[in-house]
Design a protein around this motif. Structure first.
Motif, PDB file in Angstrom:
ATOM      1  N   MET A  55       0.856  -1.195   0.000  1.00 25.88           N
ATOM      2  CA  MET A  55       0.000   0.000   0.000  1.00 25.88           C
ATOM      3  C   MET A  55       0.885   1.236   0.000  1.00 25.88           C
ATOM      4  O   MET A  55       1.886   1.292   0.692  1.00 25.88           O
ATOM      5  CB  MET A  55      -0.908  -0.006   1.228  1.00 25.88           C
ATOM      6  N   TYR A  56       0.516   2.243  -0.811  1.00 20.29           N
ATOM      7  CA  TYR A  56       1.293   3.463  -0.895  1.00 20.29           C
ATOM      8  C   TYR A  56       1.319   4.188   0.457  1.00 20.29           C
ATOM      9  O   TYR A  56       0.356   4.151   1.219  1.00 20.29           O
ATOM     10  CB  TYR A  56       0.708   4.392  -1.951  1.00 20.29           C
ATOM     11  N   LEU A  57       2.438   4.900   0.676  1.00 19.18           N
ATOM     12  CA  LEU A  57       2.592   5.638   1.927  1.00 19.18           C
ATOM     13  C   LEU A  57       1.479   6.670   2.090  1.00 19.18           C
ATOM     14  O   LEU A  57       0.938   6.863   3.180  1.00 19.18           O
ATOM     15  CB  LEU A  57       3.961   6.330   1.947  1.00 19.18           C
ATOM     16  N   GLY A  58       1.120   7.369   0.992  1.00 16.30           N
ATOM     17  CA  GLY A  58       0.078   8.375   1.066  1.00 16.30           C
ATOM     18  C   GLY A  58      -1.252   7.805   1.532  1.00 16.30           C
ATOM     19  O   GLY A  58      -1.958   8.420   2.343  1.00 16.30           O
ATOM     20  N   ILE A  59      -1.601   6.632   1.031  1.00 11.85           N
ATOM     21  CA  ILE A  59      -2.866   6.004   1.431  1.00 11.85           C
ATOM     22  C   ILE A  59      -2.811   5.613   2.898  1.00 11.85           C
ATOM     23  O   ILE A  59      -3.783   5.804   3.646  1.00 11.85           O
ATOM     24  CB  ILE A  59      -3.138   4.777   0.544  1.00 11.85           C
ATOM     25  N   ARG A  60      -1.671   5.107   3.336  1.00 17.53           N
ATOM     26  CA  ARG A  60      -1.535   4.731   4.751  1.00 17.53           C
ATOM     27  C   ARG A  60      -1.681   5.946   5.659  1.00 17.53           C
ATOM     28  O   ARG A  60      -2.416   5.908   6.654  1.00 17.53           O
ATOM     29  CB  ARG A  60      -0.165   4.089   4.978  1.00 17.53           C
ATOM     30  N   VAL A  61      -0.989   7.021   5.318  1.00 21.12           N
ATOM     31  CA  VAL A  61      -1.068   8.227   6.142  1.00 21.12           C
ATOM     32  C   VAL A  61      -2.492   8.779   6.140  1.00 21.12           C
ATOM     33  O   VAL A  61      -3.023   9.191   7.173  1.00 21.12           O
ATOM     34  CB  VAL A  61      -0.076   9.294   5.629  1.00 21.12           C
TER      35      VAL A  61
ATOM     36  N   PHE B 275      -5.381   7.198   5.653  1.00 21.75           N
ATOM     37  CA  PHE B 275      -6.273   6.390   6.474  1.00 21.75           C
ATOM     38  C   PHE B 275      -5.969   6.554   7.962  1.00 21.75           C
ATOM     39  O   PHE B 275      -6.887   6.540   8.793  1.00 21.75           O
ATOM     40  CB  PHE B 275      -6.184   4.914   6.074  1.00 21.75           C
ATOM     41  N   ALA B 276      -4.708   6.706   8.313  1.00 19.91           N
ATOM     42  CA  ALA B 276      -4.360   6.910   9.723  1.00 19.91           C
ATOM     43  C   ALA B 276      -4.938   8.223  10.243  1.00 19.91           C
ATOM     44  O   ALA B 276      -5.558   8.270  11.319  1.00 19.91           O
ATOM     45  CB  ALA B 276      -2.837   6.894   9.886  1.00 19.91           C
ATOM     46  N   VAL B 277      -4.766   9.297   9.455  1.00 17.57           N
ATOM     47  CA  VAL B 277      -5.281  10.607   9.885  1.00 17.57           C
ATOM     48  C   VAL B 277      -6.798  10.586   9.953  1.00 17.57           C
ATOM     49  O   VAL B 277      -7.410  11.059  10.917  1.00 17.57           O
ATOM     50  CB  VAL B 277      -4.787  11.708   8.920  1.00 17.57           C
ATOM     51  N   ILE B 278      -7.429  10.019   8.910  1.00 20.05           N
ATOM     52  CA  ILE B 278      -8.893   9.969   8.870  1.00 20.05           C
ATOM     53  C   ILE B 278      -9.428   9.125  10.024  1.00 20.05           C
ATOM     54  O   ILE B 278     -10.448   9.456  10.642  1.00 20.05           O
ATOM     55  CB  ILE B 278      -9.371   9.415   7.518  1.00 20.05           C
TER      56      ILE B 278
ATOM     57  N   THR C 119     -12.847  17.437   8.426  1.00 19.68           N
ATOM     58  CA  THR C 119     -11.975  16.333   8.833  1.00 19.68           C
ATOM     59  C   THR C 119     -11.351  15.670   7.615  1.00 19.68           C
ATOM     60  O   THR C 119     -10.142  15.400   7.577  1.00 19.68           O
ATOM     61  CB  THR C 119     -12.775  15.301   9.640  1.00 19.68           C
ATOM     62  N   LEU C 120     -12.190  15.412   6.603  1.00 22.61           N
ATOM     63  CA  LEU C 120     -11.669  14.800   5.373  1.00 22.61           C
ATOM     64  C   LEU C 120     -10.674  15.732   4.690  1.00 22.61           C
ATOM     65  O   LEU C 120      -9.615  15.285   4.218  1.00 22.61           O
ATOM     66  CB  LEU C 120     -12.826  14.475   4.427  1.00 22.61           C
ATOM     67  N   LEU C 121     -11.022  17.023   4.630  1.00 21.49           N
ATOM     68  CA  LEU C 121     -10.118  17.982   3.984  1.00 21.49           C
ATOM     69  C   LEU C 121      -8.791  18.063   4.725  1.00 21.49           C
ATOM     70  O   LEU C 121      -7.720  18.048   4.105  1.00 21.49           O
ATOM     71  CB  LEU C 121     -10.787  19.353   3.940  1.00 21.49           C
ATOM     72  N   ILE C 122      -8.859  18.133   6.057  1.00 23.00           N
ATOM     73  CA  ILE C 122      -7.623  18.186   6.844  1.00 23.00           C
ATOM     74  C   ILE C 122      -6.814  16.906   6.645  1.00 23.00           C
ATOM     75  O   ILE C 122      -5.582  16.932   6.530  1.00 23.00           O
ATOM     76  CB  ILE C 122      -7.945  18.405   8.332  1.00 23.00           C
TER      77      ILE C 122
ATOM     78  N   LEU D 242      -5.078  17.222   3.340  1.00 20.54           N
ATOM     79  CA  LEU D 242      -3.977  18.195   3.393  1.00 20.54           C
ATOM     80  C   LEU D 242      -2.788  17.666   4.200  1.00 20.54           C
ATOM     81  O   LEU D 242      -1.630  17.822   3.793  1.00 20.54           O
ATOM     82  CB  LEU D 242      -4.474  19.512   3.995  1.00 20.54           C
ATOM     83  N   VAL D 243      -3.090  17.039   5.347  1.00 14.39           N
ATOM     84  CA  VAL D 243      -1.999  16.474   6.164  1.00 14.39           C
ATOM     85  C   VAL D 243      -1.282  15.372   5.393  1.00 14.39           C
ATOM     86  O   VAL D 243      -0.044  15.263   5.431  1.00 14.39           O
ATOM     87  CB  VAL D 243      -2.566  15.934   7.494  1.00 14.39           C
ATOM     88  N   THR D 244      -2.064  14.568   4.664  1.00 17.80           N
ATOM     89  CA  THR D 244      -1.451  13.496   3.876  1.00 17.80           C
ATOM     90  C   THR D 244      -0.544  14.065   2.797  1.00 17.80           C
ATOM     91  O   THR D 244       0.602  13.624   2.630  1.00 17.80           O
ATOM     92  CB  THR D 244      -2.545  12.630   3.238  1.00 17.80           C
ATOM     93  N   LEU D 245      -1.057  15.061   2.058  1.00 16.40           N
ATOM     94  CA  LEU D 245      -0.256  15.676   0.999  1.00 16.40           C
ATOM     95  C   LEU D 245       0.994  16.326   1.577  1.00 16.40           C
ATOM     96  O   LEU D 245       2.087  16.208   1.013  1.00 16.40           O
ATOM     97  CB  LEU D 245      -1.090  16.704   0.245  1.00 16.40           C
ATOM     98  N   TRP D 246       0.822  17.017   2.704  1.00 15.72           N
ATOM     99  CA  TRP D 246       1.971  17.682   3.336  1.00 15.72           C
ATOM    100  C   TRP D 246       3.014  16.664   3.786  1.00 15.72           C
ATOM    101  O   TRP D 246       4.217  16.884   3.652  1.00 15.72           O
ATOM    102  CB  TRP D 246       1.472  18.506   4.514  1.00 15.72           C
ATOM    103  N   THR D 247       2.550  15.542   4.316  1.00 19.54           N
ATOM    104  CA  THR D 247       3.476  14.527   4.819  1.00 19.54           C
ATOM    105  C   THR D 247       4.163  13.785   3.684  1.00 19.54           C
ATOM    106  O   THR D 247       5.361  13.505   3.728  1.00 19.54           O
ATOM    107  CB  THR D 247       2.724  13.523   5.715  1.00 19.54           C
TER     108      THR D 247
END
Length: 474
Positions: free
Chosen positions: A1-7, A9-12, A195-198, A201-206
């Motif tokens: 699984m891509y890192l972006g998807i993992r991050v 799902f973790a944030v969400i 929440t979804l938007l944040i 954004l957090v995923t993209l930033w990370t």
């Protein structure tokens, strides 16, 4: 699984769980809070009415005295109130008054007068000197709302003479509860959206800087010369470590390739020089001695030329970016290079021509390097042209590029070698029977064009081989 998807799902998941518990707590607290507020107001009302009913109860006229008249008038009142957007058109307090035994002496609804209510919790506890309240569902089905009762003691000269109980249907506050639930639901949906938007954004930033490092690693693997991306924090340290490791590995591999290639390229001229030198030690006719001495000089010049080109190629390969590029006209530079190459073309019995072009065509270039690249292309075209053939040079505009074309009339390039030209020591036999060159000239051209962020191609056509250099216009 891509890192972006993992991050993501973790944030969400974290935000979603927090949102659920907060939202759930708000929704489930609305009705209890409404009941508590309503009961608090009813306590005040019960005690106030108890004071007002005291005289009539002691005098025995509670059922038809002034208190009863006032309660009747209260129930007959017309009301039209707008309470923060919720309409109210009824007055909902129901009043019961009992004597000290719990027998109803007054009922504002006119139904329970004379009945014994001493067993009801609100009356029973109040008669016992405690706080009395109860909730009773008048309609025994799922849709029926509870009726809340709050009682207050009626005292005369310190003695308990009766109980006044105030009741109110909880259904009268349902519109307020429903409005609050709708408001909270809307707020919850907005919270979910944010929440979804944040989370995005957090995923993209990370992930952004991680992807920059991944692209950098992919470019390095592909052999591209790209600068190290500026990354902050721990990822910045990782980037520096990657760059350091890359420099070490490339440096080691480069030295190995350099030594191997140079050894291979110098093997033939060294062997020729040694053979000629051994022969020169023997008694020879003057003509042979002169011929062998010429071989030594020619092979020495060949080695010197190879070393010089290899050093130039090494310098270019180690250059990350050009610092001296300026915007200037391309056509005067081409005219100068072609003029200098005329003598070499005449010596090879090749006709060199230049098609006039637009003097206003500008490109951001390092003049010295472009001069070297074009000279190498023209020399290569002359070397691979047949005697009596022609080499044509022209400069044209093509969209956002200045294009320099060098066309020869030689035999072209073998398909097996065509895709490899531009690499170090890759060349083909010359049509006049001379040995292959080192191939460093085209490798230098490729490196110079790459440093200018342009493109270099070599292809066969009906006339021979066509070399094309594209430089971005300014």
């Amino acid at each position: 699984m891509y890192l972006g998807i993992r991050v993501f799902f973790a944030v969400i998941t974290i935000l979603g769980v927090a949102w659920f518990f907060v939202f759930n707590a708000f929704v489930h607290e609305i009705k209890p809070i409404a009941r508590e507020v309503m009961e608090e107001v009813m306590v005040d009302a019960a005690h106030l009415l108890a004071e007002l009913a005291t005289d009539d109860l002691v005098a025995g006229r509670i059922a038809d005295g002034a208190f009863a008249a006032h309660v009747k008038n209260y129930r007959a009142r017309q009301v039209d109130a707008n309470i923060w957007g919720v309409g109210k058109d009824t007055l909902d307090f129901h009043v019961l008054v009992t004597d000290a035994r719990g027998v109803v002496q007054f009922d504002s609804a006119g139904k329970a007068q004379g009945q014994d209510f001493s067993a009801w919790r609100d009356i029973k506890l109040t008669l016992a000197g405690e706080y009395g309240a109860r909730a009773t569902r008048e309609v025994q089905d799922a849709s029926g709302t509870a009726v809340y009762y709050v009682a207050a003691p009626i005292r005369h000269n310190g003695a308990l003479v009766g109980v006044l109980s105030v009741s109110k249907d909880a259904g009268t506050v349902l519109p307020f509860i429903e409005r609050a639930e709708q408001t909270i639901t809307r707020s919850g949906l907005w919270m979910l959206f944010w929440t979804l938007l944040i989370g995005v954004l957090v995923t993209l930033w990370t992930v952004y800087e991680v992807r920059r490092l991944a692209r950098y690693a992919a470019d390095v693997e592909a052999g591209k010369r790209v600068p190290l991306p500026h990354v902050r924090g721990e990822l910045g340290k990782l980037a520096q470590a990657m760059a350091s490791m890359r420099d070490r590995l490339e440096g080691q591999a480069y030295v190995e390739r350099y030594v191997t290639a140079l050894t291979h390229e110098l093997k033939s001229p060294l062997a020729a020089i040694r053979a000629s030198g051994e022969l020169l030690n023997e008694p020879l006719p003057d003509a042979d001695r002169t011929r062998f001495a010429g071989h030594v000089v020619a092979q020495s010049e060949r080695m010197q030329h190879t070393v010089e080109q290899l050093l130039e190629l090494t310098r270019l390969e180690q250059t990350q970016a050009l610092a001296s590029r300026v915007s200037q006209a391309v056509m005067p530079l081409v005219i100068s290079v072609v003029a200098l190459a005329m003598a070499r073309a005449d010596a090879a019995k090749v006709r060199l021509t230049l098609t006039p072009g637009d003097d206003a065509l500008l490109a951001v270039i390092d003049r010295e390097l472009i001069d070297l690249a074009l000279s190498n292309l023209i020399d290569n075209a002359i070397a691979f042209s047949s005697i009596g053939g022609a080499v044509e040079v022209n400069v044209v505009a093509e969209a956002d590029f200045v294009v320099m074309n060098v066309q020869d009339e030689g035999p072209g390039v073998l398909d097996a070698v065509l895709g490899k030209l531009g690499q170090r020591f890759v060349s083909t036999p010359r049509p006049n029977g001379e040995p292959k060159s080192s191939g460093l000239g085209l490798a230098i051209v490729a490196q110079i064009v790459t440093l200018h962020e342009g493109t270099f191609t070599l292809a066969n056509n009906a006339r021979g081989a066509l070399a094309v250099v594209r430089l971005r216009r300014s």
